[in-house]
Write a protein that holds these residues in place. Structure first.
Motif, PDB file in Angstrom:
ATOM      1  N   THR A 102       1.611   4.935  -0.294  1.00 21.98           N
ATOM      2  CA  THR A 102       1.455   6.640   0.683  1.00 21.98           C
ATOM      3  C   THR A 102       2.123   7.518   0.554  1.00 21.98           C
ATOM      4  OG1 THR A 102       1.549   5.837   2.546  1.00 21.98           O
ATOM      5  CG2 THR A 102       0.133   4.934   2.254  1.00 21.98           C
ATOM      6  N   VAL A 105      -2.492   0.781  -4.104  1.00 20.89           N
ATOM      7  CA  VAL A 105      -2.085  -0.776  -4.356  1.00 20.89           C
ATOM      8  C   VAL A 105      -1.994  -2.056  -5.129  1.00 20.89           C
ATOM      9  CG1 VAL A 105      -3.621  -3.426  -2.985  1.00 20.89           C
ATOM     10  CG2 VAL A 105      -4.449  -0.069  -2.156  1.00 20.89           C
ATOM     11  N   THR A 161      -3.629   7.935  -0.236  1.00 21.29           N
ATOM     12  CA  THR A 161      -3.536   6.655  -0.599  1.00 21.29           C
ATOM     13  C   THR A 161      -2.346   6.275  -2.043  1.00 21.29           C
ATOM     14  OG1 THR A 161      -4.349   5.553   1.162  1.00 21.29           O
ATOM     15  CG2 THR A 161      -4.029   3.623  -1.225  1.00 21.29           C
ATOM     16  N   LEU A 186      -8.725   1.022   3.269  1.00 21.54           N
ATOM     17  CA  LEU A 186      -7.397   1.469   2.844  1.00 21.54           C
ATOM     18  C   LEU A 186      -7.235   2.713   4.330  1.00 21.54           C
ATOM     19  CD1 LEU A 186      -7.818   2.894  -1.154  1.00 21.54           C
ATOM     20  CD2 LEU A 186      -6.968   0.827   0.236  1.00 21.54           C
ATOM     21  N   VAL A 234       0.965  -0.934  -0.289  1.00 21.40           N
ATOM     22  CA  VAL A 234       0.238   0.355   0.518  1.00 21.40           C
ATOM     23  C   VAL A 234       0.851   1.149  -0.468  1.00 21.40           C
ATOM     24  CG1 VAL A 234      -1.456   1.413   1.026  1.00 21.40           C
ATOM     25  CG2 VAL A 234      -2.097  -1.113   1.188  1.00 21.40           C
TER      26      VAL A 234
END
Length: 530
Positions: free
Chosen positions: A119, A466, A463, A457, A117
């Motif tokens: 960010t 993914v 974010t 999330l 993930v």
């Protein structure tokens, strides 16, 4: 995150001692006690478990019938006293595919899947540590461990977590691929640690990355995303001070033979024959994209892929017009890009043989959850197919046939049968195959994954994407993993270094993205180039 000393050592030593005690007692008693000696000797080759200890105690007590007296009963009592030392609450079944991935893990083949993930800003450390602790406590698979013996392997669930959450969470100051990806590719000793870990690290291009790594013997692609969803949900809830929601991924745990039992022996035999006959087709060399196929892989790397949302939507119109799926177009683009790269290098035209993983839960009637229910479709594209404007239709027909339950399940059936041999023998066969440059090989691995709409999330941060990365062996040394959620499509091109150079990976990625863009123009534009 180095391995800790095994918390199960006292029990394992105790059960081995129980087997030796039974052998010694049987030899001392003589006569019909040789049957007890055989049971004790066999126990030394089997996986240590509480049930085995009960068997040894029962045989020891049974020796009293051969030679009445206190020694057999005392031996049985001593064996039963070892049972409280067992750290497990019960067994968690390993199906054939689980065993295959466990045994395939080795120095040149890390059987781990990574769930990223990305960010813009970092996550908060304290709630993430508490989220890891929550998953460790509530998910049985998250606190499981493996025992291995000469005749088999088995997975167990610990009664309670035996490692601190901080041992499973690495808060790194360097990207996950720094220092030859040592952080990402670090082996998992499943006898001493659970089959998962979490890394929080910066990214070279800016921003941060949360990485959940799960051993492939524990879950497949769907299962990994469910674990990621649980981890992030717990992070969000603990960060905001909310009550933990009752959301626990289901673990299937069904043995494949139980799912396929209604087919009968004849049906099972047809599956076995189908898979092996498939392996005998298209013999000969397969095209590879390695810069140095003889190089020993030391670590993995990846290159990011991205398809804009408008291109993804235009691909839908093209796929509908041509009667294929967008997945077929993406796989076709991989073949075309790989073929063009080989032609530019003046390499011989060869067929491509590619693995395309597929989720078999619906085919097997298994509910969504953890576990391994993965089929590997063998998709072949010959030189004449690659030059044809109807490549995608050819691939679509092939993939559709291979996804029929009897075809797709045969991979799982045969992997399960192969892993019934003793672990040492199976590993030796795999290592021999890895060391043989002329051995059976695949060109690529191509996987497309639909991101669940409800996937949690991280809250409080932006974010960006993914991603999912799989596991690569020396053959193939290239993999394309694409994940889409109805909008933009993200993916990774993963490769083995130094078998493949970074420059080659970047060139292939650019060719693939350009091929996808060209396909998105409209029907009739997907003819082979050059």
């Amino acid at each position: 995150m180095s391995s800790s000393s095994s918390f199960q050592t006292p029990f394992v030593v105790g059960i081995r001692a129980a087997g030796l005690l039974l052998c010694g007692l049987s030899a001392w008693l003589g006569g019909w006690a040789w049957l007890g000696f055989a049971v004790g000797a066999l126990s030394l080759l089997r996986v240590p478990r509480r049930g085995l200890l009960v068997e040894l105690a029962a045989v020891s007590a049974g020796l009293w019938l051969v030679a009445p007296g206190w020694p057999p009963l005392a031996a049985a009592a001593l064996m039963l006293l070892v049972i409280p030392l067992a750290p497990e609450s019960g067994a968690l079944r390993l199906n054939g595919l689980d065993r295959y991935f466990y045994l395939q893990d080795g120095p040149g083949s890390r059987m781990n899947s990574h769930h990223f993930v990305d960010t813009a800003t970092p996550l908060e450390r304290e709630p993430l540590e508490r989220a890891v602790a929550a998953v460790l406590n509530e998910l049985p698979l998250a606190r499981s461990f493996v025992r291995e013996a000469t005749l088999g392997v088995a997975r167990f669930v610990a009664r309670r977590p035996w490692v601190e959450p901080s041992r499973l969470l690495c808060w790194s100051d360097a990207p996950v691929e720094a220092e030859d990806s040592r952080l990402l590719d670090a082996p998992m000793d499943l006898r001493r640690l659970p089959p998962w870990r979490v890394i929080h690290a910066p990214r070279p291009e800016g921003g941060y990355r949360l990485c959940l790594t799960v051993h492939h013997c524990a879950v497949d692609g769907e299962g990994g995303l469910l674990m990621l969803d649980l981890l992030v949900r717990r992070y969000n809830e603990l960060r905001a001070g909310r009550a933990l929601s009752p959301r626990l991924p289901v673990h299937g745990g069904q043995r494949l033979r139980e799912l396929l039992r209604p087919r009968g022996f004849a049906g099972m035999w047809r599956l076995v024959r189908r898979h092996f006959s498939m392996g005998d087709t298209d013999k000969g060399a397969s095209a590879v994209l390695a810069d140095d196929a003889a190089a020993r892989p030391t670590h993995t790397r990846h290159h990011l892929l991205r398809i804009p949302a408008d291109t993804w939507q235009r691909l839908k119109a093209v796929s509908t017009a041509e009667g294929v799926s967008r997945n077929d177009l993406l796989v076709g683009a991989v073949f075309r890009a790989a073929s063009a790269l080989r032609r530019e290098r003046g390499q011989a035209e060869l067929r491509f043989r590619t693995f395309v993983p597929t989720n078999l839960r619906s085919a097997l009637g298994v509910p969504s959850g953890l576990g391994n229910y993965l089929g590997m479709l063998q998709v072949v594209a010959r030189p004449e197919d690659l030059r044809s404007p109807s490549l995608e239709k050819t691939l679509s027909e092939s993939i559709r046939k291979l996804r029929e339950p009897d075809e797709a399940v045969s991979f799982m059936v045969n992997m399960g049968l192969l892993t019934l041999m003793p672990p040492g023998m199976f590993r030796a066969g795999l290592r021999s195959n890895d060391a043989d440059p002329s051995a059976f090989n695949y060109s690529l691995l191509v996987s497309t994954i639909r991101q669940p709409e409800e996937l949690a999330l991280p809250e409080g941060v932006e974010t960006e994407r993914v991603l999912v990365r799989g596991s690569l062996t020396g053959r193939p040394c290239f993999g394309v993993v694409i994940i889409h959620s109805g909008g933009e499509v993200h993916g990774v091109l993963e490769y083995l270094s130094p078998t493949v150079r970074d420059e080659t990976a970047r060139e292939f990625a650019e060719r693939w993205v350009a091929e996808v863009e060209r396909m998105a123009v409209g029907p009739g534009v997907t003819a082979a180039v050059g």
